[in-house]
Design a protein around this motif. Structure first.
Motif, mmCIF file in Angstrom:
data_model
loop_
_atom_site.group_PDB
_atom_site.id
_atom_site.type_symbol
_atom_site.label_atom_id
_atom_site.label_comp_id
_atom_site.label_asym_id
_atom_site.label_seq_id
_atom_site.Cartn_x
_atom_site.Cartn_y
_atom_site.Cartn_z
ATOM 1 N N TYR A 448 174.516 9.107 -1.848
ATOM 2 C CA TYR A 448 173.755 9.295 -0.613
ATOM 3 C C TYR A 448 174.371 8.554 0.575
ATOM 4 N N LYS A 449 174.113 9.115 1.757
ATOM 5 C CA LYS A 449 174.192 8.385 3.014
ATOM 6 C C LYS A 449 172.789 8.403 3.594
ATOM 7 N N SER A 450 172.259 7.242 3.971
ATOM 8 C CA SER A 450 170.861 7.177 4.405
ATOM 9 C C SER A 450 170.707 6.242 5.593
ATOM 10 N N TYR A 451 169.577 6.432 6.308
ATOM 11 C CA TYR A 451 169.173 5.568 7.420
ATOM 12 C C TYR A 451 167.697 5.227 7.284
ATOM 13 N N ASP A 452 167.351 4.002 7.607
ATOM 14 C CA ASP A 452 165.953 3.606 7.768
ATOM 15 C C ASP A 452 165.426 4.316 9.011
ATOM 16 N N ILE A 453 164.343 5.061 8.886
ATOM 17 C CA ILE A 453 163.857 5.839 10.020
ATOM 18 C C ILE A 453 163.394 4.956 11.176
ATOM 19 N N ASN A 454 163.075 3.691 10.905
ATOM 20 C CA ASN A 454 162.621 2.783 11.957
ATOM 21 C C ASN A 454 163.739 1.923 12.533
ATOM 22 N N ASN A 455 164.925 2.034 11.955
ATOM 23 C CA ASN A 455 166.072 1.267 12.454
ATOM 24 C C ASN A 455 167.345 1.926 11.941
ATOM 25 N N THR A 456 167.740 3.004 12.601
ATOM 26 C CA THR A 456 168.851 3.805 12.106
ATOM 27 C C THR A 456 170.199 3.141 12.334
ATOM 28 N N GLY A 457 170.277 2.221 13.295
ATOM 29 C CA GLY A 457 171.565 1.657 13.679
ATOM 30 C C GLY A 457 172.298 2.512 14.696
ATOM 31 N N ILE A 458 171.715 3.649 15.064
ATOM 32 C CA ILE A 458 172.292 4.523 16.091
ATOM 33 C C ILE A 458 171.662 4.141 17.423
ATOM 34 N N SER A 459 172.466 3.848 18.400
ATOM 35 C CA SER A 459 171.934 3.399 19.690
ATOM 36 C C SER A 459 171.259 4.532 20.443
ATOM 37 N N GLY A 460 170.406 4.155 21.384
ATOM 38 C CA GLY A 460 169.777 5.135 22.255
ATOM 39 C C GLY A 460 168.527 5.754 21.667
ATOM 40 N N ALA A 461 168.300 7.031 22.005
ATOM 41 C CA ALA A 461 167.044 7.705 21.669
ATOM 42 C C ALA A 461 166.828 7.850 20.172
ATOM 43 N N ASN A 462 167.894 7.789 19.379
ATOM 44 C CA ASN A 462 167.750 7.985 17.936
ATOM 45 C C ASN A 462 167.772 6.685 17.145
ATOM 46 N N SER A 463 167.525 5.559 17.816
ATOM 47 C CA SER A 463 167.467 4.289 17.091
ATOM 48 C C SER A 463 166.280 4.250 16.136
ATOM 49 N N LYS A 464 165.266 5.044 16.425
ATOM 50 C CA LYS A 464 164.069 5.142 15.591
ATOM 51 C C LYS A 464 163.571 6.579 15.656
ATOM 52 N N LEU A 465 163.314 7.193 14.505
ATOM 53 C CA LEU A 465 162.839 8.570 14.494
ATOM 54 C C LEU A 465 161.357 8.617 14.856
ATOM 55 N N ASN A 466 160.940 9.725 15.475
ATOM 56 C CA ASN A 466 159.546 9.861 15.889
ATOM 57 C C ASN A 466 159.029 11.260 15.562
ATOM 58 N N LEU A 467 157.773 11.499 15.909
ATOM 59 C CA LEU A 467 157.117 12.772 15.624
ATOM 60 C C LEU A 467 157.135 13.714 16.813
ATOM 61 N N THR A 468 157.888 13.363 17.853
ATOM 62 C CA THR A 468 157.909 14.150 19.081
ATOM 63 C C THR A 468 159.192 14.944 19.244
ATOM 64 N N ASP A 469 160.317 14.300 19.014
ATOM 65 C CA ASP A 469 161.615 14.920 19.287
ATOM 66 C C ASP A 469 162.086 15.785 18.128
ATOM 67 N N ALA A 470 162.965 16.718 18.452
ATOM 68 C CA ALA A 470 163.719 17.433 17.429
ATOM 69 C C ALA A 470 164.966 16.628 17.086
ATOM 70 N N TYR A 471 165.422 16.787 15.864
ATOM 71 C CA TYR A 471 166.646 16.123 15.401
ATOM 72 C C TYR A 471 167.563 17.165 14.767
ATOM 73 N N PHE A 472 168.794 17.199 15.263
ATOM 74 C CA PHE A 472 169.802 18.077 14.674
ATOM 75 C C PHE A 472 170.570 17.250 13.650
ATOM 76 N N LEU A 473 170.383 17.588 12.392
ATOM 77 C CA LEU A 473 170.927 16.808 11.282
ATOM 78 C C LEU A 473 172.129 17.524 10.681
ATOM 79 N N ILE A 474 173.167 16.760 10.357
ATOM 80 C CA ILE A 474 174.328 17.293 9.651
ATOM 81 C C ILE A 474 174.616 16.382 8.471
ATOM 82 N N GLY A 475 174.599 16.940 7.278
ATOM 83 C CA GLY A 475 175.036 16.229 6.091
ATOM 84 C C GLY A 475 176.303 16.878 5.570
#
Length: 547
Positions: A448-475
């Motif tokens: 696996y490659k995984s991220y904590d949804i509350n602290n992804t380590g990705i800067s900006g708007a995607n540092s924490k996932l929410n119930l409002t935005d869309a997310y384009f995911l690539i695995g």
């Protein structure tokens, strides 16, 4: 702007033209000439989407080192030999230096057009470029306000000397970022009102670029869509170009297409250029790339589409079915699936359709799995389709979550083909954390490659996932390398590498659930939320290189 009437591309349902005219009056649809249709040899995806490939900054070095004219033309000639459809040139204007109009990425105004920066005429005189089929993809970058009219006149007069660059078979593209829109409107007015440029005007296409990851700099998807309509559609321009890492990219893309616009993205990097290109090849009309042009074309055209579904292609929310397509180890096929079928005690149901208008993180229809809409135990099968020996998978999904922290089954599948084999793109609760992860079954275990949804380590708007935005995911995993997960085309953290084929097995690919033959309904880990797009590719190692 007078639109070239040759080779119309209608972006709506197939109906007679007089009816389309009536629809356009009532609903605001526009039938426009495709901005790229006249260009020969466009790269074509296995599902038939045609994509124009642009060599990024095709006049300077990989890190924007200043090239002289000979070096710039050498780079252009290499891109042409590799199959570039578009040659990107950045134009600057400085009356204090000679030549006044140069091809430059210089950031200091006083240094614009100083030697060795090549002149525009020096580039246009390149005999290989003149004889080629490629179009000029010109971004107008640096002009002082008091010089705009002088630049416009000198620029258009220069193009008159080289008529091969603006013709019915070879449109020329004028582009500027949204904060420099005046450059384009000045040129448009001059073309329309000065008879001297009659030979050029019908062959010009205009494009506006939105650079920021934060909704193109507009602050919200609604504000961005309003800008697209006002700045592009209302000006009778032709193309919207977006940063490939922009939030709600697919919403902006679909909205732009609903206005009759073509869509481009910039700038695909050389590193992971194969994955980024593959993920977006069916969504856009044009790609500007640092990844080598011939390699980009190979990825666009590779017949590795295991399945592709985009619910945004619906006619309405009340459609009774959706379709998915594939083209892998055979010809293109399309499969229709019924939607909004309730679950039974012995079988999962299928999702409903939900339509979102402008201003939302997705535009048009999505597959609806939301429990608050009375939908439960729903999934959509894409069939039992496998990778080949030595291959992995590249999986994309455009999603909006209705649950993130409270997962009734402990795991919530987005797109899965997992049962001691295949892949899984899912949310999972692990101790006090909920993680979003992509995994493949390699050498007897899931990796696996995984991220904590509350602290992804990705800067900006995607540092924490929410119930409002869309997310384009690539695995992605290619059979010999890392297991990757990108969120809106960005990633962070350590990546583990493996070597081995993803285990082949006989379970269906499910959107919105995990296949489980022993479960009462034949599936488990049901999704709660909206999923608009899913793509699954058979994925293997690709060559690397830059322009």
């Amino acid at each position: 702007m007078v639109i070239n009437q040759t080779d119309f591309k209608l972006r709506f349902i197939n109906i007679p033209l007089f009816l389309l005219f009536v629809f356009s009056l009532v609903f605001g649809f526009r039938a426009v000439a495709s901005s790229f249709a006249a260009i020969p040899d466009l790269a074509t995806t296995p599902l038939g989407n045609k994509v124009a490939v642009s060599c990024h900054n095709c006049y300077n070095g990989p890190w924007n080192q200043v090239y002289n004219l000979g070096q710039a033309n050498s780079k252009i000639n290499k891109a042409l030999s590799n199959g570039a459809n578009l040659i990107e040139l950045d134009l600057a204007y400085n009356t204090n230096n000679s030549p006044n109009i140069c091809v430059s990425h210089e950031g200091v105004e006083a240094n614009l057009c100083k030697s060795p920066q090549p002149s525009l005429e020096g580039i246009l005189s390149n005999s290989t470029l003149k004889r080629s089929k490629a179009s000029l993809f010109i971004e107008i970058t640096r002009i002082t306000a008091e010089d705009e009219q002088n630049f416009t006149t000198e620029f258009l007069d220069t193009l008159l000397k080289y008529p091969e660059y603006a013709a019915s078979h070879r449109p020329i593209y004028f582009r500027a970022f949204q904060n420099k829109l005046g450059y384009l409107t000045k040129i448009q007015n001059e073309l329309n009102n000065n008879h001297r440029y009659a030979s050029i005007r019908n062959h010009v296409r205009f494009s506006v670029l939105y650079i920021d990851r934060n909704w193109g700099g507009a602050g919200s998807i609604k504000a961005l869509q309003q800008k697209i309509k006002k700045q592009i559609a209302d000006n009778n321009f032709h193309i919207a170009e977006f940063n490939f890492q922009m939030k709600d990219l697919l919403s902006a893309t679909r909205y732009s297409k609903s206005l009759g616009l073509d869509v481009g993205i910039f700038t695909i990097p050389a590193r992971f250029g194969d994955a980024m290109t593959a993920a977006l090849r069916n969504e856009v009309d044009q790609i500007t790339t640092e990844y080598r042009v011939d390699l980009t074309r190979d990825v666009i055209e590779e017949k590795n589409q295991i399945a592709y579904l985009n619910a945004a292609g619906c006619q309405s929310q009340s459609d009774s079915q959706v379709s998915y397509s594939y083209n892998y180890l055979g010809g293109k096929n399309t499969v229709n699936e019924l939607v909004n079928i309730p679950a039974t005690p012995s079988s999962y149901g299928t999702p409903a359709l939900w339509f979102d208008s402008a201003g939302e993180d997705r535009f048009s229809c999505s597959l609806d799995f939301r429990s608050n809409q009375g939908l439960s135990s729903r999934a959509l099968s894409l069939g039992n389709r496998n990778n080949a020996q030595g291959e992995g998978f590249l999986v994309t999904a455009n999603v909006n979550f209705d649950k993130l922290n409270n997962l009734p089954e402990g795991t919530m599948a987005i797109v899965n083909k997992s049962q001691s084999g295949g892949f899984a793109l899912e949310l999972v609760k692990q101790g006090s954390q909920v993680k979003i992860r992509f995994g493949v079954h390699v050498n007897g275990a899931y990796r696996y490659k995984s991220y904590d949804i509350n602290n992804t380590g990705i800067s900006g708007a995607n540092s924490k996932l929410n119930l409002t935005d869309a997310y384009f995911l690539i695995g992605a995993y290619d059979g010999n390398g890392g297991v990757y997960l990108w969120i809106d085309n960005r990633q962070s953290g350590h990546v583990d590498s493996y070597n081995g084929t993803v285990t082949i097995h006989n379970e269906d690919i499910l959107i919105g659930a995990d296949p489980e033959p022993s479960a009462a309904k034949g599936a488990r880990f049901f999704f709660d939320g909206l999923i608009q797009q899913v793509s699954i590719l058979a994925w293997d190692d690709h060559n690397t290189g830059t322009n």
